[in-house]
Enzyme design. Structure first.
Site, short mmCIF file in Angstrom:
data_model
loop_
_atom_site.label_atom_id
_atom_site.label_comp_id
_atom_site.label_asym_id
_atom_site.label_seq_id
_atom_site.Cartn_x
_atom_site.Cartn_y
_atom_site.Cartn_z
N GLY A 159 0.77 -1.24 0.00
CA GLY A 159 0.00 0.00 0.00
C GLY A 159 0.79 1.28 0.00
O GLY A 159 0.24 2.35 -0.25
N ASP A 160 2.08 1.22 0.29
CA ASP A 160 2.90 2.45 0.31
C ASP A 160 4.33 2.12 -0.13
O ASP A 160 5.30 2.49 0.52
CB ASP A 160 2.90 3.05 1.72
CG ASP A 160 3.46 4.47 1.74
OD1 ASP A 160 3.44 5.14 0.68
OD2 ASP A 160 3.92 4.91 2.81
N ILE A 161 4.44 1.45 -1.26
CA ILE A 161 5.75 1.10 -1.79
C ILE A 161 6.41 2.34 -2.40
O ILE A 161 5.86 2.98 -3.30
CB ILE A 161 5.62 0.00 -2.87
CG1 ILE A 161 5.23 -1.34 -2.23
CG2 ILE A 161 6.92 -0.14 -3.66
CD1 ILE A 161 6.28 -1.94 -1.33
#
Length: 264
Positions: A159-161
Site C-alpha cells: 500500500g505504500d511502496i
C-alpha cells in the site's frame, strides 16, 4: 514512553529517538541484534504491524515482538538506499529491486489473512475531488473506475511502496517496512514507483517509459494497466494533498505525463 518496553523485552537503546506523525521510534539492540522499537500513535500503524507479522520476514523486516501499541522490528544498518541509487544513475536497478521485493510480499502464504482494507475504500477521496475539481482529477477518477469495474484477482498489498520503504538488510537482502495493509489488485503496489514526490527524477523526460518497461518485465504486468494505476494513484495522491491544504502540483504533473503516454 519507551521504558516499559525496554524493560519487558530486555532492550538496550542504540541511538536517538525518532518522532513521526504516526509513531515514536527508538533504535535498540535485542539479544545483540539491531532492532527498532516502534510505538504506534495511530491505529493504522498497529494494523500495519500485524501485516508485518503475517509476512513473517519474507520480503519484509522481521517482527521480534509485538504487544499493544508497541512492536519490535528487525532494523537495517546499511547506508545503501534505493533513493540514492535512483538519483545516481541506478534508477533501473532500483526499480528492479523494488519489483522483486514486491513480488516476495505478494507471494501466497498459508496463514489466515490479517484484517485488511479493500482498495476501493482507499480511493474514497478521489471521486469527491473529481467532482469538485474536474479536469485532470476526472481523468484519474475515470481510470480508477475502469480498474475497479474490471477487477483482477485481489491479494495482500503493501500500500505504500516507495524508495524509502524498502531498505537494505545486508545478507537478508532488500526488505519492506511500513505497510498500509490493503487488499486489492497487485498492480496498485507498483504505481508509486512512478509518482513518489520525494524522488525529483519521477517527472524527468523519458523516465516513465523506461520504468514502465522495467515494471512490466519484472512483474509480468500489462503496461497499459499499469498506466491506469499510475493515473489513479497520482489522482488520489493529489486529492490527499488538497485535503491537507497543500499544492497538488507534483502529482498532477505525473498525471499529465501518464495520460499522454496512455494516449500515445
Amino acid at each position: 514512553m519507551f521504558a516499559p518496553w525496554i524493560e519487558r523485552w530486555s532492550l538496550a537503546p542504540d541511538g536517538e529517538a525518532i518522532t513521526t506523525r504516526s509513531s515514536h521510534l527508538l533504535p535498540v539492540r535485542w539479544r545483540g541484534l539491531p532492532a527498532m522499537l516502534k510505538i504506534a500513535q495511530e491505529a493504522e500503524e498497529k494494523f500495519g504491524g500485524r501485516l508485518m507479522q503475517w509476512w513473517d520476514g519474507h520480503g519484509a523486516a522481521r517482527v521480534y515482538a509485538e504487544e499493544g501499541d508497541a512492536i519490535l522490528l528487525e532494523r537495517a544498518e546499511s547506508r545503501r538506499s534505493l533513493f540514492h541509487m535512483a538519483m545516481t544513475g541506478g534508477d533501473d536497478a532500483a526499480t528492479r529491486v523494488i519489483c522483486r521485493t514486491v513480488a516476495a510480499l505478494h507471494a501466497p502464504r498459508p496463514a489466515p489473512l490479517p484484517e485488511l482494507v479493500p482498495l476501493e475504500r482507499w480511493f474514497e477521496a478521489l471521486e469527491p475531488a473529481a467532482r469538485a475539481e474536474g479536469g485532470l482529477f476526472e481523468i484519474c477518477a475515470g481510470a480508477a473506475r475502469a480498474l475497479f469495474a474490471d477487477p483482477y484477482p485481489p491479494g495482500v498489498l503493501h500500500g505504500d511502496i516507495h524508495h524509502g520503504n524498502i531498505l537494505d538488510f545486508g545478507e537478508r537482502g532488500w526488505l519492506a517496512i511500513d505497510p498500509k495493509r490493503l487488499h486489492g489488485e497487485r498492480g496498485f503496489d507498483y504505481a508509486n514507483l512512478f509518482c513518489n514526490p520525494e524522488l525529483p527524477i519521477v517527472t524527468a523526460p523519458g523516465r516513465l517509459a523506461r520504468q514502465l518497461a522495467t515494471v512490466a518485465d519484472e512483474a509480468s504486468l500489462d503496461p497499459r494497466r499499469v498506466l491506469h494505476w499510475v493515473l489513479a494513484y497520482a489522482g488520489l495522491s493529489a486529492a490527499w494533498f488538497l485535503q491537507d491544504g497543500e499544492s497538488a502540483e507534483h502529482p498532477l504533473a505525473m498525471v499529465e505525463i501518464a495520460a499522454a503516454a496512455l494516449n500515445s
